[in-house]
Design a protein around this motif. Structure first.
Motif, PDB file in Angstrom:
ATOM      1  N   VAL A  60       0.836  -1.201   0.000  1.00  0.00           N
ATOM      2  CA  VAL A  60       0.000   0.000   0.000  1.00  0.00           C
ATOM      3  C   VAL A  60       0.870   1.249   0.000  1.00  0.00           C
ATOM      4  N   VAL A  61       1.929   1.233   0.812  1.00  0.00           N
ATOM      5  CA  VAL A  61       2.832   2.388   0.871  1.00  0.00           C
ATOM      6  C   VAL A  61       3.508   2.612  -0.475  1.00  0.00           C
ATOM      7  N   VAL A  62       3.993   1.510  -1.017  1.00  0.00           N
ATOM      8  CA  VAL A  62       4.649   1.621  -2.315  1.00  0.00           C
ATOM      9  C   VAL A  62       3.654   2.100  -3.368  1.00  0.00           C
ATOM     10  N   GLY A  63       2.471   1.533  -3.325  1.00  0.00           N
ATOM     11  CA  GLY A  63       1.441   1.946  -4.281  1.00  0.00           C
ATOM     12  C   GLY A  63       1.055   3.402  -4.112  1.00  0.00           C
ATOM     13  N   ASP A  64       1.014   3.825  -2.843  1.00  0.00           N
ATOM     14  CA  ASP A  64       0.668   5.221  -2.565  1.00  0.00           C
ATOM     15  C   ASP A  64       1.726   6.157  -3.132  1.00  0.00           C
ATOM     16  N   GLU A  65       2.992   5.783  -2.937  1.00  0.00           N
ATOM     17  CA  GLU A  65       4.079   6.600  -3.477  1.00  0.00           C
ATOM     18  C   GLU A  65       4.054   6.609  -5.003  1.00  0.00           C
ATOM     19  N   LEU A  66       3.739   5.437  -5.573  1.00  0.00           N
ATOM     20  CA  LEU A  66       3.655   5.344  -7.033  1.00  0.00           C
ATOM     21  C   LEU A  66       2.511   6.211  -7.572  1.00  0.00           C
ATOM     22  N   ALA A  67       1.394   6.187  -6.870  1.00  0.00           N
ATOM     23  CA  ALA A  67       0.248   7.005  -7.283  1.00  0.00           C
ATOM     24  C   ALA A  67       0.570   8.485  -7.187  1.00  0.00           C
ATOM     25  N   GLY A  68       1.291   8.840  -6.116  1.00  0.00           N
ATOM     26  CA  GLY A  68       1.687  10.242  -5.979  1.00  0.00           C
ATOM     27  C   GLY A  68       2.605  10.689  -7.100  1.00  0.00           C
ATOM     28  N   TRP A  69       3.517   9.794  -7.449  1.00  0.00           N
ATOM     29  CA  TRP A  69       4.443  10.111  -8.556  1.00  0.00           C
ATOM     30  C   TRP A  69       3.687  10.268  -9.877  1.00  0.00           C
ATOM     31  N   ILE A  70       2.732   9.334 -10.099  1.00  0.00           N
ATOM     32  CA  ILE A  70       1.931   9.419 -11.331  1.00  0.00           C
ATOM     33  C   ILE A  70       1.104  10.698 -11.349  1.00  0.00           C
ATOM     34  N   GLU A  71       0.545  11.018 -10.199  1.00  0.00           N
ATOM     35  CA  GLU A  71      -0.271  12.246 -10.122  1.00  0.00           C
ATOM     36  C   GLU A  71       0.589  13.489 -10.371  1.00  0.00           C
ATOM     37  N   ALA A  72       1.793  13.505  -9.806  1.00  0.00           N
ATOM     38  CA  ALA A  72       2.700  14.640 -10.029  1.00  0.00           C
ATOM     39  C   ALA A  72       3.077  14.753 -11.496  1.00  0.00           C
ATOM     40  N   GLN A  73       3.313  13.584 -12.112  1.00  0.00           N
ATOM     41  CA  GLN A  73       3.628  13.600 -13.544  1.00  0.00           C
ATOM     42  C   GLN A  73       2.458  14.151 -14.358  1.00  0.00           C
ATOM     43  N   ALA A  74       1.243  13.715 -13.974  1.00  0.00           N
ATOM     44  CA  ALA A  74       0.055  14.197 -14.686  1.00  0.00           C
ATOM     45  C   ALA A  74      -0.105  15.701 -14.517  1.00  0.00           C
ATOM     46  N   ASP A  75       0.113  16.176 -13.292  1.00  0.00           N
ATOM     47  CA  ASP A  75       0.022  17.628 -13.040  1.00  0.00           C
ATOM     48  C   ASP A  75       1.052  18.388 -13.864  1.00  0.00           C
ATOM     49  N   ALA A  76       2.287  17.849 -13.910  1.00  0.00           N
ATOM     50  CA  ALA A  76       3.338  18.519 -14.680  1.00  0.00           C
ATOM     51  C   ALA A  76       2.998  18.552 -16.166  1.00  0.00           C
ATOM     52  N   GLN A  77       2.461  17.428 -16.660  1.00  0.00           N
ATOM     53  CA  GLN A  77       2.087  17.376 -18.073  1.00  0.00           C
ATOM     54  C   GLN A  77       0.945  18.344 -18.389  1.00  0.00           C
ATOM     55  N   GLN A  78      -0.003  18.415 -17.477  1.00  0.00           N
ATOM     56  CA  GLN A  78      -1.122  19.343 -17.683  1.00  0.00           C
ATOM     57  C   GLN A  78      -0.638  20.793 -17.653  1.00  0.00           C
TER      58      GLN A  78
END
Length: 259
Positions: A60-78
């Motif tokens: 869950v922790v790893v997944g949470d960190e991965l989701a945060g990274w994906i979300e940050a990438q999405a924000d940066a792309q947007q």
């Protein structure tokens, strides 16, 4: 009391919501063995950890960190997409304004050129008196034995020797030199097809074939030829030769010259 906070466009979901989603995602990953491989280093650390850490929590922790990274990438792309769109919009607006300015400048240039051509056209079609500030001292058709025809074929303008003589309008010089009884004389074919003559000149400033414009100095008045004193003899004619004379006063007045 529990408080909830709405998630905005750029605000991450609550940890609880993310964790719930991640658990579901990790459960799927676990079925394929991915979670086991990610969590295995932590599980191998100590035997005690195995009793208290189920592996799913680490996933869950790893997944949470991965989701945060994906979300940050999405924000940066947007953000990058929005910046690119804003830049493209600004460039398009700048191009539009530049084109409008160019069209305006071109229209102003054309208008100025047209106005200048109109001014020049009017100037070239304007007539002036052959001598500034003078008056007619001998009228047209005055009778006297001084003239071989018995009458005056032009008009005389009062002018001392050396007075500037001007072309009355636009035309081309067809004669410039000695003219017998006229002394030094100039004959100009006007642009409207008529002719003007300037006689008894002390000096000539133009040559045959030269074009002249209204008010241009062409000679200096004098006392050459058959004359009783310095003055300018001016004739208007329908042809270049003697005997085709017409009333010079009426001719000048018809072209707007006050005589």
């Amino acid at each position: 009391m529990a408080f909830t906070r709405a998630t905005g466009k750029h605000r991450r979901a609550s940890r609880t919501a993310r964790t719930t989603r991640n658990i579901a995602g990790i459960a799927t990953l676990a079925a394929s063995g991915v979670v086991a491989s990610v969590a295995s280093p932590a599980l191998a650390a100590t035997d005690d950890a195995a009793h208290h850490d189920t592996g799913l929590q680490q996933a869950v922790v790893v997944g949470d960190e991965l989701a945060g990274w994906i979300e940050a990438q999405a924000d940066a792309q947007q953000a990058a997409a929005e910046a690119a769109a804003a830049k493209a919009k600004a460039e398009a607006e700048a191009k539009r304004r530049a084109e409008e300015a160019k069209k305006k400048a071109e229209a102003e240039r054309v208008a100025k050129e047209r106005a200048a051509r109109e001014v020049e056209r009017k100037r070239l079609n304007t007539f002036v008196a052959p001598v500034d500030g003078s008056y007619v001292s001998t009228p047209y058709k005055a009778s006297s034995g001084l003239w071989s025809s018995g009458s005056h074929t032009g008009i005389d303008f009062h002018a001392a020797s050396g007075t500037s003589v001007h072309a009355v309008g636009s035309g081309t010089v067809v004669e410039a030199g000695w003219g017998g009884a006229y002394g030094n004389n100039i004959v100009i074919k006007m642009n409207d097809g008529t002719y003007t003559q300037y006689g008894h000149l002390s000096s000539i400033g133009v040559s045959v074939g030269q074009t002249v414009t209204p008010g241009q100095q062409i000679a200096l008045s004098g006392n050459t030829g058959n004359t009783t004193g310095p003055h300018l003899h001016f004739e208007a004619r329908t042809g270049p030769e003697y005997g085709t004379d017409i009333d010079p006063v009426a001719y000048l007045r018809s072209h707007g010259v006050t005589v």
